[in-house]
Write an enzyme that holds these catalytic residues in place. Structure first.
Site, PDB file in Angstrom:
ATOM      1  N   GLY A 138       2.801   1.932  10.849  1.00  0.00           N
ATOM      2  CA  GLY A 138       3.806   3.291  10.561  1.00  0.00           C
ATOM      3  C   GLY A 138       4.449   3.703  11.941  1.00  0.00           C
ATOM      4  O   GLY A 138       5.106   4.734  11.773  1.00  0.00           O
ATOM      5  N   LYS A 148       0.061   4.287  -0.156  1.00  0.00           N
ATOM      6  CA  LYS A 148      -0.545   5.339   0.287  1.00  0.00           C
ATOM      7  C   LYS A 148      -0.344   6.647  -0.539  1.00  0.00           C
ATOM      8  O   LYS A 148      -0.399   6.462  -1.636  1.00  0.00           O
ATOM      9  CB  LYS A 148      -0.051   5.568   1.769  1.00  0.00           C
ATOM     10  CG  LYS A 148      -0.092   4.294   2.512  1.00  0.00           C
ATOM     11  CD  LYS A 148       0.120   4.501   4.057  1.00  0.00           C
ATOM     12  CE  LYS A 148      -0.095   3.227   4.737  1.00  0.00           C
ATOM     13  NZ  LYS A 148       0.109   3.117   6.198  1.00  0.00           N
ATOM     14  N   SER A 184       3.549  -2.215  10.100  1.00  0.00           N
ATOM     15  CA  SER A 184       5.115  -2.377  10.262  1.00  0.00           C
ATOM     16  C   SER A 184       5.849  -3.536   9.767  1.00  0.00           C
ATOM     17  O   SER A 184       6.817  -3.825  10.251  1.00  0.00           O
ATOM     18  CB  SER A 184       5.676  -2.032  11.669  1.00  0.00           C
ATOM     19  OG  SER A 184       5.275  -0.785  12.055  1.00  0.00           O
ATOM     20  N   HIS A 216      -9.510   1.025   4.907  1.00  0.00           N
ATOM     21  CA  HIS A 216      -8.103   1.264   5.648  1.00  0.00           C
ATOM     22  C   HIS A 216      -8.406   2.146   6.706  1.00  0.00           C
ATOM     23  O   HIS A 216      -9.323   3.250   6.865  1.00  0.00           O
ATOM     24  CB  HIS A 216      -7.189   1.897   4.918  1.00  0.00           C
ATOM     25  CG  HIS A 216      -5.859   1.991   5.404  1.00  0.00           C
ATOM     26  ND1 HIS A 216      -5.429   2.717   6.408  1.00  0.00           N
ATOM     27  CD2 HIS A 216      -4.856   0.939   5.197  1.00  0.00           C
ATOM     28  CE1 HIS A 216      -4.022   2.415   6.639  1.00  0.00           C
ATOM     29  NE2 HIS A 216      -3.392   1.401   6.007  1.00  0.00           N
ATOM     30  N   ASN A 238       0.956  -1.164   0.078  1.00  0.00           N
ATOM     31  CA  ASN A 238       0.236   0.022  -0.059  1.00  0.00           C
ATOM     32  C   ASN A 238       0.939   1.402   0.101  1.00  0.00           C
ATOM     33  O   ASN A 238       1.664   1.583   1.000  1.00  0.00           O
ATOM     34  CB  ASN A 238      -0.883  -0.027   1.170  1.00  0.00           C
ATOM     35  CG  ASN A 238      -1.857   1.266   1.298  1.00  0.00           C
ATOM     36  OD1 ASN A 238      -1.920   2.133   0.503  1.00  0.00           O
ATOM     37  ND2 ASN A 238      -2.330   1.278   2.511  1.00  0.00           N
ATOM     38  N   GLU A 286      -5.064  -4.942  10.672  1.00  0.00           N
ATOM     39  CA  GLU A 286      -4.034  -3.844  10.841  1.00  0.00           C
ATOM     40  C   GLU A 286      -4.465  -3.112  12.010  1.00  0.00           C
ATOM     41  O   GLU A 286      -5.183  -2.245  12.047  1.00  0.00           O
ATOM     42  CB  GLU A 286      -4.064  -2.931   9.497  1.00  0.00           C
ATOM     43  CG  GLU A 286      -4.060  -3.595   8.246  1.00  0.00           C
ATOM     44  CD  GLU A 286      -3.315  -2.268   7.228  1.00  0.00           C
ATOM     45  OE1 GLU A 286      -2.146  -2.849   6.735  1.00  0.00           O
ATOM     46  OE2 GLU A 286      -3.907  -1.386   7.259  1.00  0.00           O
ATOM     47  N   GLU A 290      -6.761   4.573   7.801  1.00  0.00           N
ATOM     48  CA  GLU A 290      -6.422   6.013   7.597  1.00  0.00           C
ATOM     49  C   GLU A 290      -7.584   6.494   6.957  1.00  0.00           C
ATOM     50  O   GLU A 290      -7.744   7.862   6.836  1.00  0.00           O
ATOM     51  CB  GLU A 290      -5.177   6.183   6.792  1.00  0.00           C
ATOM     52  CG  GLU A 290      -3.837   5.930   7.707  1.00  0.00           C
ATOM     53  CD  GLU A 290      -2.925   5.110   6.793  1.00  0.00           C
ATOM     54  OE1 GLU A 290      -2.806   5.489   5.627  1.00  0.00           O
ATOM     55  OE2 GLU A 290      -1.983   4.880   7.449  1.00  0.00           O
TER      56      GLU A 290
HETATM   57  P1  13P Z   1       3.207   0.201   7.451  1.00  0.00           P
HETATM   58  O1  13P Z   1       3.691  -0.993   6.852  1.00  0.00           O
HETATM   59  O2  13P Z   1       4.032   1.358   6.911  1.00  0.00           O
HETATM   60  O3  13P Z   1       3.232   0.132   9.058  1.00  0.00           O
HETATM   61  O4  13P Z   1       1.721   0.516   6.888  1.00  0.00           O
HETATM   62  C1  13P Z   1       0.707  -0.706   7.057  1.00  0.00           C
HETATM   63  C2  13P Z   1      -0.325  -0.289   6.324  1.00  0.00           C
HETATM   64  O5  13P Z   1      -1.219   0.639   6.739  1.00  0.00           O
HETATM   65  C3  13P Z   1      -0.687  -1.088   5.110  1.00  0.00           C
HETATM   66  O6  13P Z   1      -1.891  -1.037   4.831  1.00  0.00           O
END
Ligand code: 13P
Length: 252
Positions: free
Chosen positions: A171, A11, A210, A95, A9, A165, A97
Site C-alpha cells: 500500500g 481487504k 504495490s 496477512h 485481496n 509480501e 495486516e
Molecule cells: P497493495 O497491492 O495495495 O500494496 O497490497 C498488497 C497486499 O497486501 C495484498 O495482500
C-alpha cells in the site's frame, strides 16, 4: 511449469455495487492450463454474492482470514466451514495486516491454515519482513522463522500457496526490486524443496506489495514468482485484468 495464480485481496473494500467488478473480471478470464488461475478475496459479506456472480467462470473467490476453530463463542470471527459454504475455495491467512493489527502469531496462522485445509480451502500463507528488519539484514532469517512457524503441522506440499509480501511495499507504492524479490523467492523455494522434496517445487509463491499494471511485466517473470497477491490494483477490473494478461503472456 507451475500454473500462475493472479489473486486479488480487496481487504476492507467492497459493497454490493462492486459485484460489477466481479462480473467484469469473471467475464474476461479463461480456464485451461495455459491461462493463469484467477482469484478475488472479497469481504466475507460479499462472498456468497461474489461466488454466485462468478459461478461457471474461471474466477474463484476467497476469504481474507479464518479462525483456527470450527465454531463457538468467538464474536466477530469467521470459520473456514463458513467461508467454504459461502463459496470460497481459497483463504488468505497470516496477512501482515492481521499479524500486526490483530496480533496473529505464526502458531495461530498454522492453525488457520490447517482449518482451511480441513474445510477444503486452499490457504494462501503470507510472510514478509518490516523495513527495520530488512535494514538490519534480517530479512531471510525472519522469512525462515515465519515459514517454519506458519507451516508447522502442514506435512504435505501441494495444498497451499505462499505469498511474500514485504510490509514496506504494501500500500505504499514502493515495490521491492527484482533482485530483492528473486532473492527471497529463491530462498522460499529452497526452504520448501528442503522440507517437502520435489512437491515443494510445485508450491506457488506469489509476490505482493504495490503490484500494478506498470510493474507487473518486470516482476512476474522473476524466477520463482508464480503469480501475485494484489491489493489496491485488484479493486479495478481493468487493472486486475491487465496484470492477468501480463501473466497469461508469460504462461505459454
Ligand atoms: P497493495 O497491492 O495495495 O500494496 O497490497 C498488497 C497486499 O497486501 C495484498 O495482500
Amino acid at each position: 511449469m507451475v500454473r500462475k495464480l493472479i489473486a486479488g485481496n480487496w481487504k476492507m473494500n467492497g459493497l454490493k455495487a462492486d459485484l460489477e467488478t466481479i462480473r467484469q473480471v469473471s467475464a474476461h478470464v479463461n480456464s485451461g492450463e495455459t491461462a493463469p488461475e484467477t482469484l478475488l478475496c472479497v469481504p466475507a459479506t460479499l462472498l456468497s454474492a461474489a461466488a454466485e456472480t462468478a459461478r461457471g467462470t474461471a474466477l474463484a473467490v476467497g476469504g481474507q482470514t479464518c479462525s483456527k476453530l470450527e465454531k463457538g463463542a468467538f464474536t466477530g470471527d469467521i470459520s473456514a466451514p463458513m467461508l467454504a459454504e459461502a463459496g470460497a475455495t481459497y483463504v488468505i491467512v497470516g496477512h501482515s495486516e492481521r499479524r500486526t493489527g490483530h496480533g496473529e502469531t505464526d502458531a495461530e496462522v498454522a492453525g488457520q491454515a490447517a482449518a482451511a485445509l480441513k474445510s477444503g480451502l486452499t490457504p494462501i500463507i503470507c510472510v514478509g519482513e518490516t523495513l527495520a528488519e530488512r535494514e538490519a539484514g534480517a530479512t531471510l532469517r525472519i522469512i525462515e522463522s515465519q515459514l517454519r512457524g506458519s507451516l508447522e503441522g502442514l506435512e504435505t506440499a501441494g495444498s497451499f500457496v505462499i505469498a511474500y509480501e514485504p510490509l514496506w511495499a504494501i500500500g505504499t507504492g514502493k515495490v521491492a526490486t527484482t533482485g530483492q524479490i528473486a532473492e527471497v523467492h529463491g530462498f522460499i523455494r529452497a526452504f520448501l524443496a528442503g522440507r517437502y522434496g520435489a512437491p515443494g517445487n510445485a508450491v506457488r509463491i506469489l509476490y505482493g506489495g504495490s503490484l500494478n499494471p506498470s510493474n507487473a511485466p518486470e516482476i512476474l517473470p522473476v524466477p520463482n514468482v508464480d503469480g501475485g497477491l494484489i491489493g489496491g490494483a485488484s479493486l479495478k477490473a481493468a487493472d486486475f485484468l491487465s496484470i492477468y494478461e501480463t501473466a497469461r503472456a508469460l504462461q505459454v
